[in-house]
Design a protein around this motif. Structure first.
Motif, mmCIF file in Angstrom:
data_model
loop_
_atom_site.group_PDB
_atom_site.id
_atom_site.type_symbol
_atom_site.label_atom_id
_atom_site.label_comp_id
_atom_site.label_asym_id
_atom_site.label_seq_id
_atom_site.Cartn_x
_atom_site.Cartn_y
_atom_site.Cartn_z
ATOM 1 N N ARG A 30 24.234 36.604 33.276
ATOM 2 C CA ARG A 30 25.337 35.850 33.882
ATOM 3 C C ARG A 30 25.174 35.920 35.397
ATOM 4 N NH1 ARG A 30 29.288 33.491 30.357
ATOM 5 N NH2 ARG A 30 28.730 34.322 28.337
ATOM 6 N N THR A 34 29.914 34.977 38.372
ATOM 7 C CA THR A 34 30.563 34.898 37.059
ATOM 8 C C THR A 34 30.947 36.293 36.578
ATOM 9 O OG1 THR A 34 29.329 32.907 36.510
ATOM 10 C CG2 THR A 34 30.277 34.142 34.660
ATOM 11 N N TYR A 38 34.756 37.292 35.802
ATOM 12 C CA TYR A 38 35.176 37.726 34.473
ATOM 13 C C TYR A 38 35.796 39.123 34.515
ATOM 14 C CZ TYR A 38 33.203 33.847 31.750
ATOM 15 O OH TYR A 38 32.952 32.628 31.189
ATOM 16 N N ASP A 41 39.147 38.971 36.162
ATOM 17 C CA ASP A 41 40.116 38.392 35.226
ATOM 18 C C ASP A 41 40.613 39.443 34.239
ATOM 19 O OD1 ASP A 41 39.651 35.964 36.473
ATOM 20 O OD2 ASP A 41 38.331 35.212 34.883
ATOM 21 N N ARG A 84 39.361 29.045 33.216
ATOM 22 C CA ARG A 84 38.276 30.016 33.345
ATOM 23 C C ARG A 84 38.720 31.390 32.858
ATOM 24 N NH1 ARG A 84 38.026 31.790 38.379
ATOM 25 N NH2 ARG A 84 38.996 33.655 37.594
ATOM 26 N N ARG A 85 39.949 31.782 33.188
ATOM 27 C CA ARG A 85 40.449 33.086 32.745
ATOM 28 C C ARG A 85 40.554 33.144 31.225
ATOM 29 N NH1 ARG A 85 44.702 32.667 37.369
ATOM 30 N NH2 ARG A 85 43.366 33.287 39.101
ATOM 31 N N SER A 88 37.213 33.838 30.010
ATOM 32 C CA SER A 88 36.924 35.262 30.219
ATOM 33 C C SER A 88 37.526 36.109 29.101
ATOM 34 C CB SER A 88 37.514 35.743 31.551
ATOM 35 O OG SER A 88 37.005 35.042 32.631
ATOM 36 N N TYR A 92 35.511 38.290 26.274
ATOM 37 C CA TYR A 92 35.729 39.730 26.219
ATOM 38 C C TYR A 92 36.208 40.179 24.843
ATOM 39 C CZ TYR A 92 38.153 44.180 26.848
ATOM 40 O OH TYR A 92 38.602 45.468 26.697
#
Length: 158
Positions: A30, A34, A38, A41, A84-85, A88, A92
């Motif tokens: 990544r 990024t 991430y 976030d 985007r969050r 993330s 995860y």
């Protein structure tokens, strides 16, 4: 379980496995930005849920994540940032399931706000008149005509 330093120096419970997740992000090539985004976030989520007395990842439900997205929306965060969050969080929690830390991902079916879509501009009569004006056609060359799909000459096989 004790608290450990998060990858960027913030403190978090070891049961969130952020160090291991950071290693996985690096191993999957990544981009550095990024990875930082991430992890940031996730740190923000952890701070938010821990402020609500949720101390472990297995206490995070889809409802909690929806409330978190709603909180960001009400706070005025940009839709693209929220999207985007969400990505993330999905990555995860999917990783947490793959590693056996959770039985299922609370973010698996988590939806995010749609990006702002703009409607096309409406063409006014004057613009159509200009577009269809004979002078315009003569200065631009012959009018293009859509080829007929069944015509071999239209497909360039003459």
């Amino acid at each position: 379980m004790g608290r450990v330093t998060k990858p960027n120096g913030v403190r978090a419970s070891a049961q969130w496995h952020l160090r291991d997740y950071a290693v996985t992000l690096r191993a999957t090539d990544r981009a550095e930005a990024t990875q930082r985004a991430y992890l940031s976030d996730l740190e923000a989520l952890i701070d938010w849920v821990e402020a609500r007395d949720l101390r472990r990842p297995d206490q995070v439900t889809m409802r909690v994540l929806r409330d978190y997205l709603a909180f960001m929306t009400e706070r005025g965060d940009e839709r693209t940032s929220i999207i985007r969050r969400r990505a993330s969080l999905r990555g995860y929690f999917s990783w947490m399931v793959q590693r056996g830390h959770l039985e299922e991902s609370p973010a698996a079916r988590l939806s995010a706000p749609r990006p702002n879509l703009r409607l096309p501009k409406i063409v006014v009569r004057e613009q159509l008149d200009t577009l269809l004006d004979d002078d315009w056609a003569r200065t631009r060359g012959p009018r293009w005509t859509a080829p007929c799909a069944k015509s071999s000459t239209a497909r360039g096989f003459a």
